[in-house]
Design a protein around this motif. Sequence first.
Motif, PDB file in Angstrom:
ATOM      1  N   SER A   1       0.827  -1.215   0.000  1.00  0.00           N
ATOM      2  CA  SER A   1       0.000   0.000   0.000  1.00  0.00           C
ATOM      3  C   SER A   1       0.857   1.260   0.000  1.00  0.00           C
ATOM      4  CB  SER A   1      -0.971   0.001   1.182  1.00  0.00           C
ATOM      5  OG  SER A   1      -0.275  -0.051   2.405  1.00  0.00           O
ATOM      6  N   ALA A   2       1.985   1.260   0.712  1.00  0.00           N
ATOM      7  CA  ALA A   2       2.857   2.441   0.718  1.00  0.00           C
ATOM      8  C   ALA A   2       3.387   2.735  -0.678  1.00  0.00           C
ATOM      9  CB  ALA A   2       4.011   2.228   1.696  1.00  0.00           C
ATOM     10  N   THR A   3       3.685   1.695  -1.447  1.00  0.00           N
ATOM     11  CA  THR A   3       4.187   1.859  -2.817  1.00  0.00           C
ATOM     12  C   THR A   3       3.103   2.438  -3.720  1.00  0.00           C
ATOM     13  OG1 THR A   3       5.647  -0.037  -2.485  1.00  0.00           O
ATOM     14  CG2 THR A   3       5.257   0.650  -4.766  1.00  0.00           C
ATOM     15  N   ILE A   4       1.910   1.904  -3.632  1.00  0.00           N
ATOM     16  CA  ILE A   4       0.799   2.387  -4.460  1.00  0.00           C
ATOM     17  C   ILE A   4       0.494   3.849  -4.141  1.00  0.00           C
ATOM     18  CG2 ILE A   4      -1.675   2.117  -4.920  1.00  0.00           C
ATOM     19  CD1 ILE A   4      -1.197  -0.950  -4.444  1.00  0.00           C
ATOM     20  N   LEU A   5       0.450   4.194  -2.859  1.00  0.00           N
ATOM     21  CA  LEU A   5       0.175   5.573  -2.470  1.00  0.00           C
ATOM     22  C   LEU A   5       1.260   6.522  -2.988  1.00  0.00           C
ATOM     23  CD1 LEU A   5      -1.078   5.003   1.188  1.00  0.00           C
ATOM     24  CD2 LEU A   5      -2.456   5.732  -0.771  1.00  0.00           C
ATOM     25  N   LYS A   6       2.512   6.093  -2.932  1.00  0.00           N
ATOM     26  CA  LYS A   6       3.621   6.930  -3.414  1.00  0.00           C
ATOM     27  C   LYS A   6       3.492   7.189  -4.911  1.00  0.00           C
ATOM     28  CE  LYS A   6       7.684   8.926  -3.022  1.00  0.00           C
ATOM     29  NZ  LYS A   6       7.919  10.109  -2.225  1.00  0.00           N
ATOM     30  N   PHE A   7       3.222   6.147  -5.691  1.00  0.00           N
ATOM     31  CA  PHE A   7       3.062   6.328  -7.134  1.00  0.00           C
ATOM     32  C   PHE A   7       1.837   7.182  -7.456  1.00  0.00           C
ATOM     33  CE2 PHE A   7       5.939   2.639  -7.885  1.00  0.00           C
ATOM     34  CZ  PHE A   7       6.804   3.271  -8.763  1.00  0.00           C
ATOM     35  N   ALA A   8       0.810   7.097  -6.640  1.00  0.00           N
ATOM     36  CA  ALA A   8      -0.395   7.890  -6.868  1.00  0.00           C
ATOM     37  C   ALA A   8      -0.226   9.340  -6.402  1.00  0.00           C
ATOM     38  CB  ALA A   8      -1.586   7.252  -6.153  1.00  0.00           C
ATOM     39  N   GLY A   9       0.854   9.611  -5.655  1.00  0.00           N
ATOM     40  CA  GLY A   9       1.084  10.956  -5.146  1.00  0.00           C
ATOM     41  C   GLY A   9       0.157  11.316  -4.010  1.00  0.00           C
TER      42      GLY A   9
ATOM     43  N   PRO B   1      -3.132   7.866   4.759  1.00  0.00           N
ATOM     44  CA  PRO B   1      -4.142   8.400   5.667  1.00  0.00           C
ATOM     45  C   PRO B   1      -3.747   8.255   7.141  1.00  0.00           C
ATOM     46  CG  PRO B   1      -4.837   6.298   4.781  1.00  0.00           C
ATOM     47  CD  PRO B   1      -3.575   6.673   4.072  1.00  0.00           C
ATOM     48  N   ARG B   2      -2.756   7.410   7.416  1.00  0.00           N
ATOM     49  CA  ARG B   2      -2.260   7.192   8.776  1.00  0.00           C
ATOM     50  C   ARG B   2      -0.823   6.683   8.660  1.00  0.00           C
ATOM     51  NH1 ARG B   2      -1.974   1.848   9.302  1.00  0.00           N
ATOM     52  NH2 ARG B   2      -3.340   0.552   8.080  1.00  0.00           N
ATOM     53  N   ALA B   3      -0.150   6.553   9.783  1.00  0.00           N
ATOM     54  CA  ALA B   3       1.217   6.016   9.761  1.00  0.00           C
ATOM     55  C   ALA B   3       1.176   4.564   9.295  1.00  0.00           C
ATOM     56  CB  ALA B   3       1.829   6.099  11.151  1.00  0.00           C
ATOM     57  N   LEU B   4       2.108   4.206   8.412  1.00  0.00           N
ATOM     58  CA  LEU B   4       2.177   2.843   7.892  1.00  0.00           C
ATOM     59  C   LEU B   4       3.422   2.152   8.419  1.00  0.00           C
ATOM     60  CD1 LEU B   4       1.364   3.511   4.125  1.00  0.00           C
ATOM     61  CD2 LEU B   4      -0.201   2.707   5.895  1.00  0.00           C
TER      62      LEU B   4
ATOM     63  N   GLU C   1      10.144 -11.714  17.762  1.00  0.00           N
ATOM     64  CA  GLU C   1       9.150 -11.233  18.735  1.00  0.00           C
ATOM     65  C   GLU C   1       8.954  -9.724  18.598  1.00  0.00           C
ATOM     66  OE1 GLU C   1       6.184 -11.744  21.114  1.00  0.00           O
ATOM     67  OE2 GLU C   1       7.439 -13.450  20.549  1.00  0.00           O
ATOM     68  N   ARG C   2      10.050  -8.987  18.476  1.00  0.00           N
ATOM     69  CA  ARG C   2       9.938  -7.531  18.347  1.00  0.00           C
ATOM     70  C   ARG C   2       9.355  -7.124  17.003  1.00  0.00           C
ATOM     71  NH1 ARG C   2      15.367  -5.205  19.270  1.00  0.00           N
ATOM     72  NH2 ARG C   2      16.139  -7.239  18.690  1.00  0.00           N
ATOM     73  N   LEU C   3       9.741  -7.834  15.925  1.00  0.00           N
ATOM     74  CA  LEU C   3       9.209  -7.504  14.597  1.00  0.00           C
ATOM     75  C   LEU C   3       7.704  -7.731  14.517  1.00  0.00           C
ATOM     76  CD1 LEU C   3      12.031  -9.007  12.371  1.00  0.00           C
ATOM     77  CD2 LEU C   3      11.351  -6.601  12.429  1.00  0.00           C
ATOM     78  N   THR C   4       7.177  -8.651  15.306  1.00  0.00           N
ATOM     79  CA  THR C   4       5.742  -8.932  15.261  1.00  0.00           C
ATOM     80  C   THR C   4       4.943  -8.129  16.279  1.00  0.00           C
ATOM     81  OG1 THR C   4       6.015 -10.852  16.711  1.00  0.00           O
ATOM     82  CG2 THR C   4       6.043 -11.247  14.334  1.00  0.00           C
ATOM     83  N   SER C   5       5.617  -7.406  17.172  1.00  0.00           N
ATOM     84  CA  SER C   5       4.872  -6.689  18.205  1.00  0.00           C
ATOM     85  C   SER C   5       5.029  -5.169  18.144  1.00  0.00           C
ATOM     86  CB  SER C   5       5.277  -7.191  19.596  1.00  0.00           C
ATOM     87  OG  SER C   5       6.646  -6.920  19.841  1.00  0.00           O
ATOM     88  N   LEU C   6       6.069  -4.672  17.499  1.00  0.00           N
ATOM     89  CA  LEU C   6       6.311  -3.231  17.459  1.00  0.00           C
ATOM     90  C   LEU C   6       5.684  -2.584  16.229  1.00  0.00           C
ATOM     91  CD1 LEU C   6      10.060  -3.237  18.545  1.00  0.00           C
ATOM     92  CD2 LEU C   6       8.068  -2.688  19.959  1.00  0.00           C
ATOM     93  N   LYS C   7       5.603  -1.267  16.249  1.00  0.00           N
ATOM     94  CA  LYS C   7       5.043  -0.514  15.132  1.00  0.00           C
ATOM     95  C   LYS C   7       5.879   0.743  14.892  1.00  0.00           C
ATOM     96  CE  LYS C   7       0.281  -2.011  15.637  1.00  0.00           C
ATOM     97  NZ  LYS C   7       0.367  -3.012  14.610  1.00  0.00           N
ATOM     98  N   GLY C   8       5.694   1.321  13.718  1.00  0.00           N
ATOM     99  CA  GLY C   8       6.291   2.608  13.386  1.00  0.00           C
ATOM    100  C   GLY C   8       7.792   2.666  13.527  1.00  0.00           C
ATOM    101  N   ALA C   9       8.292   3.746  14.170  1.00  0.00           N
ATOM    102  CA  ALA C   9       9.732   3.974  14.297  1.00  0.00           C
ATOM    103  C   ALA C   9      10.418   2.860  15.076  1.00  0.00           C
ATOM    104  CB  ALA C   9       9.987   5.323  14.969  1.00  0.00           C
TER     105      ALA C   9
END
Length: 126
Positions: free
Chosen positions: A2-10, A14-17, A109-117
């Motif tokens: 979805s981040a790729t599609i949104l970037k190409f669409a300019g 709508p929220r942090a991905l 464990e961290r890759l499946t539980s954390l978000k964002g930065a």
Amino acid sequence: ISATILKFAGVAPPRALDGRSLHKIVEGTRPASWRKRVVIENPIDRSWQMYREFQPPPAGQPPSAGKDFAYIRHSNVPNPEEFYDLMVDEYQLDSKLDMVTPDMRSKLERLTSLKGANLRAVEEEA
């Protein structure tokens, strides 16, 4: 994706991905830096998760100086873990559980539980 599609669409997301745009790669440009690991999950019930790590060898070093592996964790099965060294077993035929380390378990464990930065920090750490 979805981040790729949104970037190409300019269009701004709508929220942090948690995902990242692949637009530079699709355009044929290699990003200056990129994540070293990724997690792939069953999108329906998350009954399995694969932590994939790829780090090319440093310049001038032999291929064996790099990393390319898949650590897979299942829930509700008799043998819940698999490990494949993709540098020697690209078709994932011979699981080598003795190669799984506490650090791999922690990163999954961290890759499946954390978000964002926080998630991005784990993707990029040494």
